[in-house]
Design a protein around this motif. Structure first.
Motif, mmCIF file in Angstrom:
data_model
loop_
_atom_site.group_PDB
_atom_site.id
_atom_site.type_symbol
_atom_site.label_atom_id
_atom_site.label_comp_id
_atom_site.label_asym_id
_atom_site.label_seq_id
_atom_site.Cartn_x
_atom_site.Cartn_y
_atom_site.Cartn_z
ATOM 1 N N ASP A 258 0.829 -1.205 0.000
ATOM 2 C CA ASP A 258 0.000 0.000 0.000
ATOM 3 C C ASP A 258 0.861 1.250 0.000
ATOM 4 N N PHE A 259 1.922 1.185 0.751
ATOM 5 C CA PHE A 259 2.782 2.353 0.812
ATOM 6 C C PHE A 259 3.383 2.659 -0.567
ATOM 7 N N LEU A 260 3.906 1.622 -1.208
ATOM 8 C CA LEU A 260 4.571 1.831 -2.496
ATOM 9 C C LEU A 260 3.593 2.217 -3.592
ATOM 10 N N LYS A 262 0.325 3.231 -3.202
ATOM 11 C CA LYS A 262 -0.661 4.286 -2.927
ATOM 12 C C LYS A 262 -0.034 5.517 -2.271
ATOM 13 N N ASN A 263 0.607 5.326 -1.104
ATOM 14 C CA ASN A 263 1.075 6.506 -0.371
ATOM 15 C C ASN A 263 2.065 7.347 -1.162
ATOM 16 N N ILE A 264 2.921 6.687 -1.927
ATOM 17 C CA ILE A 264 3.943 7.474 -2.637
ATOM 18 C C ILE A 264 3.300 8.388 -3.676
ATOM 19 N N THR A 265 2.090 8.069 -4.067
ATOM 20 C CA THR A 265 1.409 8.946 -5.012
ATOM 21 C C THR A 265 0.531 9.992 -4.301
ATOM 22 N N GLN A 266 0.646 10.026 -2.952
ATOM 23 C CA GLN A 266 -0.139 10.998 -2.188
ATOM 24 C C GLN A 266 0.797 11.896 -1.392
ATOM 25 N N LYS A 267 0.250 13.008 -0.913
ATOM 26 C CA LYS A 267 1.014 13.861 -0.004
ATOM 27 C C LYS A 267 1.295 13.093 1.275
ATOM 28 N N PRO A 268 2.382 13.261 1.973
ATOM 29 C CA PRO A 268 3.443 14.226 1.705
ATOM 30 C C PRO A 268 4.559 13.680 0.807
ATOM 31 N N PHE A 269 4.359 12.496 0.212
ATOM 32 C CA PHE A 269 5.467 11.892 -0.532
ATOM 33 C C PHE A 269 5.425 12.172 -2.030
ATOM 34 N N SER A 270 4.204 12.405 -2.539
ATOM 35 C CA SER A 270 4.039 12.461 -3.990
ATOM 36 C C SER A 270 4.831 13.595 -4.640
ATOM 37 N N LEU A 433 9.662 -3.008 7.515
ATOM 38 C CA LEU A 433 10.074 -2.395 6.246
ATOM 39 C C LEU A 433 9.213 -1.174 5.971
ATOM 40 N N TYR A 434 7.919 -1.298 6.258
ATOM 41 C CA TYR A 434 7.026 -0.155 6.088
ATOM 42 C C TYR A 434 7.532 1.033 6.900
ATOM 43 N N GLU A 435 7.843 0.772 8.166
ATOM 44 C CA GLU A 435 8.296 1.876 9.014
ATOM 45 C C GLU A 435 9.633 2.449 8.538
ATOM 46 N N LEU A 437 10.625 2.523 5.449
ATOM 47 C CA LEU A 437 10.358 3.322 4.247
ATOM 48 C C LEU A 437 9.773 4.678 4.624
ATOM 49 N N VAL A 438 8.809 4.657 5.545
ATOM 50 C CA VAL A 438 8.179 5.915 5.940
ATOM 51 C C VAL A 438 9.223 6.848 6.534
ATOM 52 N N SER A 439 10.012 6.333 7.477
ATOM 53 C CA SER A 439 10.951 7.242 8.155
ATOM 54 C C SER A 439 12.062 7.687 7.196
HETATM 55 C C1 LIG Z 1 -0.846 6.059 3.678
HETATM 56 O O1 LIG Z 1 -2.133 6.296 3.129
HETATM 57 C C2 LIG Z 1 -3.190 5.956 4.008
HETATM 58 C C3 LIG Z 1 -4.485 6.157 3.261
HETATM 59 O O2 LIG Z 1 -4.525 7.395 2.633
HETATM 60 C C4 LIG Z 1 -3.112 6.802 5.261
HETATM 61 O O3 LIG Z 1 -4.128 6.434 6.150
HETATM 62 C C5 LIG Z 1 -1.755 6.581 5.910
HETATM 63 O O4 LIG Z 1 -1.619 7.416 7.033
HETATM 64 C C6 LIG Z 1 -0.658 6.879 4.934
HETATM 65 N N1 LIG Z 1 0.607 6.556 5.548
HETATM 66 C C7 LIG Z 1 1.591 7.418 5.609
HETATM 67 C C8 LIG Z 1 2.840 6.970 6.262
HETATM 68 O O5 LIG Z 1 1.490 8.554 5.166
#
Ligand SMILES: *[C@@H]1O[C@H](CO)[C@@H](O)[C@H](O)[C@H]1NC(C)=O
Ligand SMILES: *[C@@H]1O[C@H](CO)[C@@H](O)[C@H](O)[C@H]1NC(C)=O
Ligand SMILES: *[C@@H]1O[C@H](CO)[C@@H](O)[C@H](O)[C@H]1NC(C)=O
Ligand SMILES: *[C@@H]1O[C@H](CO)[C@@H](O)[C@H](O)[C@H]1NC(C)=O
Ligand SMILES: *[C@@H]1O[C@H](CO)[C@@H](O)[C@H](O)[C@H]1NC(C)=O
Ligand SMILES: *[C@@H]1O[C@H](CO)[C@@H](O)[C@H](O)[C@H]1NC(C)=O
Ligand SMILES: *[C@@H]1O[C@H](CO)[C@@H](O)[C@H](O)[C@H]1NC(C)=O
Ligand SMILES: *[C@@H]1O[C@H](CO)[C@@H](O)[C@H](O)[C@H]1NC(C)=O
Length: 702
Positions: A258-260, A262-270, A433-435, A437-439
């Motif tokens: 999900d992170f790779l 979805k999240n990477i295409t959203q703020k704050p990473f996108s 790994l998720y954590e 990547l996030v950090s």
């Molecule tokens: C990743 O996206 C989900 C759904 O938008 C969100 O709930 C989650 O907090 C996001 N994770 C990070 C680390 O931004």
């Protein structure tokens, strides 16, 4: 003399794989017990509940119940895994975007290599992989810790004063376990890379440290200045998970997926990062030794063997070989370098030696874990080190490294065995790994320079239960090849379009090596075109590209990148040369199994046996090297009396394998035969038979 060397190497490799198989066999053994029950279960859509050694023992069943009690919809029953299709039926094997991430598996029509798309239903995943479920790592006694650069102070909740173990011996790959000496006082704390603190015999905590050294930073800077005065640092991380196929990464790491995707295409990473998934990567074989020298040295295994000449891992030949290593390449360009490896099994030393020529090596910790926690990277048991999974410490150490040298160009190669798939320990990697990547991305979102983070696997792993299913071939042979990079760098390299394109192209291990060399020059105003062309000449293949720079040709074939046919995902079933003498042996054995099959399955009292036969179509599909059993699928149609056409499918592999793997179909239903061909005992088992013109399950010749 030369022959002797080759023989020794072959013997060493064989011994090695034997040990390896022996280890894995222990783990896999338990899986075979489910086989018969499974067939019953799926034939009528419900499990035999009274079978004591059945699926209900499986740790995977939801709520600990047998899957017979979970209801199967009729469509799931149709899709059930006993329908052992050796060839693709377009209905059953469509790609599911959910299973494999957001990347649509659409290839350019001109592309030569198009691996078949495939997916698995949830029930199939449960059955084929049969993973254990693991909990959080727990300890009895909690603690409070105060950790600084110069001291560490632990308060145990049980009032005990903790005992410590720490060690500063040189970091070396391979070798013996490290036996702890517990002491009241911490010795040489500022120089140690790990501390274990014991509150009680079941409560031992671990702490790891990357120790920043100013001279390391200064020396790197001096080397860097020879190339440019650039001040914006680049970090390149090569995170390799042993034995994790692309499919398995997506199946086993839901949070990471999900992170790779979805999240990477959203703020704050996108705004700052892009993610790429190279879905059409190829491997020379499904062993670490075949893959890592290509990725790390840009050389084939046999090229490295020619240099090493069977030397022991302490030999200086390994240090010579490391002149070709990618970490050396980065180091010379002024990068601070690091290698971490969570292992007690000596894979990497086979081609890297024991001493690794980087600024920071981190590996002894896990040898201490072997003694302290019983950590073992081929053990189905969860690999806890105190209240953390032991792989966590690779991420922890790497995180410290990138922060400690935040101002420098740096390169880290982390090779983790945490995802060794057969047990299911791979699932414990997801959260950590998720954590990580996030950090890590948060850190690089705060003006800490450029980032290229590759998450790769050397290869996928072979699962006995998938032996009769061609999807297993694709799943094993398509490795995970993920990459995250920051957009500013992507833009400066004008790499976006070419990277997107290459996601679908047949990617080789050598391309990854060249790509790393290419980005290594990024802080130094990029690798000049003529130098890039010069680098290409160093490879044992002429078709090699940097994935950042050049599009991979549509016409590229496995043989262009030294991927042997048995490992090639581009191929289709091929014609059997039916008048060959070996092929005749195969066909005759298959006909005799078809006769037995009809006898076992005949649906009416007065069915006839096969009297005459003539081949109409004969196809085969090789899936393994001779060393690994030479598994080959056969798909043969032949005409018998009364113009009836029979289609039969079978698998052939070396005889010794049939007993080891415990993966045969039940022979009462699917007869098998041992025969001798090309100085080898082979085993053939029939897996499917259909009589054209009859109803699907009507097995009878009139
Ligand atoms: C990743 O996206 C989900 C759904 O938008 C969100 O709930 C989650 O907090 C996001 N994770 C990070 C680390 O931004
Ligand atoms: C299926 O179950 C029946 C009844 O429990 C048993 O007799 C039979 O041997 C099983 N068949 C297979 C293939 O395991
Ligand atoms: C497991 O049990 C819970 C609570 O009884 C139930 O809500 C859930 O549907 C069950 N899951 C499965 C897969 O049977
Ligand atoms: C596999 O693909 C088919 C066809 O696209 C789809 O209907 C099915 O849901 C997929 N299965 C899984 C487990 O995703
Ligand atoms: C770095 O800057 C100095 C001073 O401006 C200059 O003399 C030197 O050539 C530069 N080095 C490189 C590698 O560009
Ligand atoms: C190295 O990094 C870790 C984690 O950020 C930090 O605790 C430690 O103080 C750093 N060491 C130095 C010398 O900066
Ligand atoms: C990340 O993106 C934001 C918005 O475009 C930008 O202001 C910031 O400088 C970027 N950070 C880095 C480290 O590039
Ligand atoms: C590999 O497969 C290709 C295409 O099917 C064929 O032309 C070639 O001869 C095969 N190579 C070997 C060594 O069998």
């Amino acid at each position: 003399m030369k022959l002797e060397v080759i023989v020794t190497v072959i013997v060493a490799l064989c011994l090695y794989s034997l040990v390896y198989i022996a280890y894995n066999y222990n783990i896999k053994e338990s899986q075979s017990a489910y086989e018969d029950n499974f067939l019953n279960y799926s034939n009528d859509g419900s499990a035999v509940k009274d079978d004591s050694n059945s699926y209900s023992d499986s740790k995977n069943s939801p709520n600990g119940s047998s899957p017979g009690s979970t209801s199967l919809s009729s469509s799931e029953t149709q899709n059930n895994p006993t329908d052992i299709s050796l060839i693709f039926s377009s209905e059953n094997h469509k790609f599911s975007s959910d299973e494999y991430g957001a990347l649509p598996w659409t290839f350019s029509p001109d592309l030569h290599c198009k691996p078949k798309s495939f997916n698995f239903t949830d029930i199939e995943i449960q059955y084929f992989w049969n993973y254990k479920n693991y909990d959080k790592c727990k300890v009895d006694v909690l603690y409070e810790a105060e950790v600084t650069q110069s001291t560490i102070s632990i308060k145990c909740d049980n009032g005990a004063s903790p005992e410590y173990f720490t060690d500063t011996r040189p970091e070396r790959l391979g070798g013996l376990k490290i036996i702890p000496k517990w002491q009241k006082e911490l010795k040489d704390y500022p120089n140690t890379q790990y501390v274990m603190a014991k509150c009680s015999s079941n409560s031992i905590y671990s702490f790891v440290f990357n120790r920043y050294k100013k001279n390391i930073e200064d020396n790197a800077k001096t080397r860097s200045l020879k190339y440019s005065n650039s001040t914006r640092p680049l970090t390149v991380i090569l995170l390799v998970f042993d034995s994790v196929s692309r499919g398995n990464a997506y199946r086993s790491w839901p949070k990471v997926k999900d992170f790779l995707t979805k999240n990477i295409t959203q703020k704050p990473f996108s705004e700052n990062f892009s993610f790429y998934d190279f879905a059409n990567a190829a491997i020379p074989d499904m062993h670490t030794l075949d893959n890592m020298p290509q990725i790390l040295y840009g050389m084939t295994l046999s090229q490295t063997e020619a240099i090493l000449k069977s030397s022991v891992p302490t030999s200086s030949k390994f240090l010579d070989l490391q002149k070709k290593a990618i970490w050396k390449f980065f180091s010379e360009l002024g990068y601070v370098t690091m290698v971490a490896h969570d292992d007690v099994f000596d894979y990497l030393p086979k081609f890297a030696g024991k001493e690794i020529l980087v600024d920071h090596v981190f590996t002894n910790f896990w040898k201490a874990c072997l003694a302290v926690y019983g950590f073992h990277n081929h053990n189905a048991k969860q690999r806890c080190a105190g209240d953390k999974d032991s792989h966590y410490f690779s991420f922890d150490y790497t995180s410290q490294f990138i922060r400690n040298y935040s101002k420098s160009n740096k390169f880290a190669y982390v090779h983790s065995n945490a995802g060794h798939e057969t047990s299911g320990n791979i699932k414990t990697v997801d959260k950590d790994l998720y954590e990580f990547l996030v950090s890590t991305l948060e850190f690089y979102n705060k003006n800490n320079g450029d980032l290229v983070l590759m998450i790769l696997s050397d290869h996928g792993i072979y699962f006995p239960r998938l032996q009769y299913d061609i999807r297993g071939f694709y799943d094993t042979r398509i490795p995970m090849t993920f990459m995250i990079m920051n957009k500013e760098m992507e833009k400066n390299l004008k790499a976006k379009e070419v990277l997107e394109y290459n996601q679908y192209q047949l990617l080789s291990r050598f391309d990854i090596n060249l790509a790393l060399k290419d980005v290594a020059y990024y802080p130094h105003k990029n690798l000049a075109e003529e130098d890039y062309e010069k680098f290409k000449k160093d490879y044992p293949v002429s078709d090699v590209v940097s994935i950042f720079r050049e599009k991979i040709k549509n016409e590229r074939k496995c043989e262009d990148i030294k991927v042997p046919n048995f490992s090639c995902t581009c191929k289709n079933f091929e014609e059997v040369f039916i008048s060959g003498s070996n092929e005749k042996i195969i066909i005759e054995n298959l006909i005799s199994l078809a006769k037995q099959y009809i006898e076992i399955h005949k649906t009416s009292g007065d069915c006839k046996s096969i009297e005459t036969w003539k081949i109409k179509k004969a196809l085969k599909f090789e899936t393994m090297s001779l060393k690994d059993g030479r598994d080959t699928f056969y798909d043969i149609s032949f005409e018998v009396q009364n113009n009836k056409v029979i289609n039969a499918k079978a698998i052939v592999y070396t005889d010794e394998k049939k007993n080891k793997e415990g993966s045969k179909l039940p022979t009462k239903t699917y007869p098998g035969i041992v025969f001798y061909m090309e100085k080898t005992n082979l085993y053939m088992q029939i897996s499917h038979l259909e009589i054209e013109g009859n109803n699907k399950d009507e097995i009878c010749l009139e």
